[in-house]
Design an enzyme around this catalytic site. Sequence first.
Site, PDB file in Angstrom:
ATOM      1  N   LYS A  58       0.939  -1.321  -0.030  1.00  0.00           N
ATOM      2  CA  LYS A  58       0.092  -0.159  -0.131  1.00  0.00           C
ATOM      3  C   LYS A  58       0.909   1.254  -0.046  1.00  0.00           C
ATOM      4  CE  LYS A  58      -3.425   0.048   2.786  1.00  0.00           C
ATOM      5  NZ  LYS A  58      -4.099   0.239   3.889  1.00  0.00           N
ATOM      6  N   CYS A  75      -0.311  14.983  -6.210  1.00  0.00           N
ATOM      7  CA  CYS A  75      -0.825  14.053  -7.582  1.00  0.00           C
ATOM      8  C   CYS A  75      -2.028  13.276  -7.022  1.00  0.00           C
ATOM      9  CB  CYS A  75       0.405  13.484  -8.062  1.00  0.00           C
ATOM     10  SG  CYS A  75      -0.229  12.136  -9.489  1.00  0.00           S
ATOM     11  N   CYS A  77      -3.155  11.474  -9.978  1.00  0.00           N
ATOM     12  CA  CYS A  77      -3.450  10.938 -11.273  1.00  0.00           C
ATOM     13  C   CYS A  77      -2.403   9.458 -11.204  1.00  0.00           C
ATOM     14  CB  CYS A  77      -3.137  11.537 -12.462  1.00  0.00           C
ATOM     15  SG  CYS A  77      -1.505  11.965 -12.829  1.00  0.00           S
ATOM     16  N   CYS A  86       2.367  16.956  -7.679  1.00  0.00           N
ATOM     17  CA  CYS A  86       1.899  16.967  -9.031  1.00  0.00           C
ATOM     18  C   CYS A  86       3.074  17.474  -9.813  1.00  0.00           C
ATOM     19  CB  CYS A  86       0.706  17.760  -9.153  1.00  0.00           C
ATOM     20  SG  CYS A  86       0.231  18.280 -10.874  1.00  0.00           S
ATOM     21  N   HIS A  90      -0.562  14.916 -15.503  1.00  0.00           N
ATOM     22  CA  HIS A  90      -2.013  14.650 -15.597  1.00  0.00           C
ATOM     23  C   HIS A  90      -2.350  15.161 -16.776  1.00  0.00           C
ATOM     24  CE1 HIS A  90      -1.694  18.684 -13.391  1.00  0.00           C
ATOM     25  NE2 HIS A  90      -2.768  18.612 -14.194  1.00  0.00           N
TER      26      HIS A  90
HETATM   27  S1  FES Z   1      -2.354  15.194 -10.688  1.00  0.00           S
HETATM   28 FE1  FES Z   1      -0.814  13.573 -11.209  1.00  0.00          FE
HETATM   29  S2  FES Z   1       0.795  14.693 -12.169  1.00  0.00           S
HETATM   30 FE2  FES Z   1      -0.882  16.157 -11.667  1.00  0.00          FE
END
Ligand code: FES
Length: 111
Positions: A58, A75, A77, A86, A90
């Site tokens: 995890k 982030c 994504c 981030c 994304h």
């Molecule tokens: S939300 Fe993953 S790089 Fe921006």
Amino acid sequence: MASQVPGLSALIKPGLIPGFKVSKAAAALSTYLLTRYFSSQSSPKCRVNMTINKDSPKVVHSFDMEDIGNKAVYCRCWRSKKFPYCDGAHTKHNEETADNVGPLIIKKKNP
Ligand code: FES
């Protein structure tokens, strides 16, 4: 085995291919193995996390509020090379997949 899978026995007809005699059990086993094979092939595509800490059961990050400062961009994504922060990855992910993910931004109201 075909009788254990609802509807499967109706789909499998022994002797369907001229010149070949296929038992119900062999046909059912083949169907089962093909289904398992194609299911396992598609599973990695359903994962969110493709690369980050894959050896860990995890992935968890924790931050103290006092250490965040005036603004932090995290982030969501799972494509960032600076994860958990981030890095803009994304945008490419959204273009390639028609997804709409973006970061979590935490900031102080009055820095
Ligand atoms: S939300 Fe993953 S790089 Fe921006």
